[in-house]
Scaffold this motif. Sequence first.
Motif, mmCIF file in Angstrom:
data_model
loop_
_atom_site.group_PDB
_atom_site.id
_atom_site.type_symbol
_atom_site.label_atom_id
_atom_site.label_comp_id
_atom_site.label_asym_id
_atom_site.label_seq_id
_atom_site.Cartn_x
_atom_site.Cartn_y
_atom_site.Cartn_z
ATOM 1 N N GLY A 1 56.535 78.461 57.280
ATOM 2 C CA GLY A 1 56.107 76.949 56.746
ATOM 3 C C GLY A 1 56.461 75.943 57.959
ATOM 4 N N LEU A 2 55.911 74.827 57.756
ATOM 5 C CA LEU A 2 55.879 73.653 58.588
ATOM 6 C C LEU A 2 55.686 72.160 57.618
ATOM 7 C CD1 LEU A 2 56.303 72.822 61.066
ATOM 8 C CD2 LEU A 2 53.804 72.057 61.074
ATOM 9 N N LEU A 3 56.846 71.840 58.053
ATOM 10 C CA LEU A 3 57.496 70.496 56.834
ATOM 11 C C LEU A 3 57.799 69.461 57.802
ATOM 12 C CD1 LEU A 3 58.827 72.724 55.128
ATOM 13 C CD2 LEU A 3 59.508 71.144 54.171
ATOM 14 N N PRO B 1 51.938 77.977 53.925
ATOM 15 C CA PRO B 1 51.375 76.225 54.303
ATOM 16 C C PRO B 1 52.128 75.443 55.489
ATOM 17 C CG PRO B 1 52.960 76.541 52.970
ATOM 18 C CD PRO B 1 53.274 77.896 53.316
ATOM 19 N N ILE B 2 51.246 74.094 55.613
ATOM 20 C CA ILE B 2 51.658 72.541 56.373
ATOM 21 C C ILE B 2 51.917 71.747 55.424
ATOM 22 C CG2 ILE B 2 51.050 71.471 58.407
ATOM 23 C CD1 ILE B 2 49.894 74.209 59.739
ATOM 24 N N VAL B 3 53.118 71.213 55.243
ATOM 25 C CA VAL B 3 53.453 70.149 55.165
ATOM 26 C C VAL B 3 54.085 68.720 55.736
ATOM 27 C CG1 VAL B 3 53.962 68.931 52.407
ATOM 28 C CG2 VAL B 3 54.156 71.569 52.838
ATOM 29 N N MET B 4 52.635 67.789 55.338
ATOM 30 C CA MET B 4 53.315 67.054 56.033
ATOM 31 C C MET B 4 53.877 65.262 55.128
ATOM 32 S SD MET B 4 50.489 66.889 58.965
ATOM 33 C CE MET B 4 50.034 67.948 57.958
ATOM 34 N N PHE B 5 54.632 64.102 55.154
ATOM 35 C CA PHE B 5 54.612 63.006 54.725
ATOM 36 C C PHE B 5 54.487 61.752 55.771
ATOM 37 C CE2 PHE B 5 57.700 59.813 53.464
ATOM 38 C CZ PHE B 5 57.038 59.728 52.553
ATOM 39 N N SER B 6 53.637 60.709 54.842
ATOM 40 C CA SER B 6 53.866 59.507 55.758
ATOM 41 C C SER B 6 54.085 57.926 54.916
ATOM 42 C CB SER B 6 52.814 59.358 56.713
ATOM 43 O OG SER B 6 53.053 58.189 57.010
#
Length: 451
Positions: A334-336, A359-364
């Motif tokens: 996975g990528l966070l 899953p690939i998960v990004m926060f902004s």
Amino acid sequence: MTSTRQQKQLQSLQQQDPESIDYSHEFDQTHIKPGQYVMIRLPSENFRVLQLHPGQTVNLGKFGSFKVDDILNHPYGYTYEIGADNKLSIVNHNYELDNQDEPVSELAPHENNRELVDDSSVQGLSMAEIEELKKGGLSGKQIIEKVKTSHSSFDKKTAFSKEKYLKRKQQKFLNQFTPEPIGSAELIDIYLDKDASRIQNMSEESLALMLSLANVRPGGTYLVVDDISGLLVGAMMERMGGEGLIVVAHDNEHPNLDGLRYMNYSQGLIAKMIKTVNWLEFFEPSEIEPFEEKTTEELQQLKSNQRGQYYRRRTRYNDSVTVQNLISNSGFDGLLVATGLHLASLIPRIIPAVGGSRPIVMFSETKELLTETTLVLHKDFRVISPTILETRLRKYQTLPGRMHPHMTSRGGGGYVLWGIRVFPDENANAVGKVHRKRKATDSGTSTPAEE
């Protein structure tokens, strides 16, 4: 004598292979241990973060002082009351209304505070008299009882108003505190109180959503971009329970994981679970210097400091090989990402390191950055169904027969972009359903048309 014993322990640790050490005991957050960071919850709903050392005395301002030795090795979660001479006693519950054996029922239609006069004139005790009561050695509960008795309008209040009134007095007069272990939720409170920009105003709900969407679990291998003071990495370590690997990509000489110190993880555990790689090595890996393994007999002939140097060189070599193999073989589960870098240009370049169906998960903190990234990913066949999510929890005051939201609360909390990594087949063509025409025959029946 103590110095000699410490030297022997240090030599024994240097001689031991670091990769064979068991760190599972570090996730035992049941008892207060010397040297740990602890969150002290106060009746005023504020908190203090302290590193506890034997022999230390902690001053909590108007709530009093206590000796650290009185709570060391005690379980977390107990509420202590500071009495005379700074002696501590464990309390089981807060102050309650007298003769209240049953829970408060719903308000009757005629019950209200419309005729209530609630100003300073109804309080019989002055601040000077209350201070004298404190100096006289009365406990916080006794002072609240006297303040309540001297309030001429207290009996005219509804049961709900009485509860609110007593809660305000508890926050003001109870000399109590509750020590709590520091986890990811408490770490968010610490940074929101100090400087919310250091964690990009991330909320507890957004962090939990990221961990859930990324399927963070014990034994997993994850690629992480953490520019929020180590909050994301610390939460992952907490959830993984010491099992698995986290590779942190960063743009400086060292990643900023300052928040991990509050979570009381040892340097050995951090070195075991966390490997780092800067962006230059990530995109343009250099040739790894070869390492020569030594036999058991050769290791026994080395001095203790030489053996320690050997293990450190071997660890650096193994870390470099492991990270490069994971990047080149799409080995991450996975990528966070939680960073201020331009996601629309960064994410497409690091997608190849993530395995299929992962899953690939990004926060902004802002939605606009994720919207731009979503448009890029919609055209990138390596990520399917990129979706922007927002989660926000609003606290409500709930009483029998009445419920309403708190009038003041912190806004924001950020946004999360989530998608699934896939390997597109360039030779595959989308084919829809074929409708074949039928032609009539002389007998009136129809047969499929020849293609």
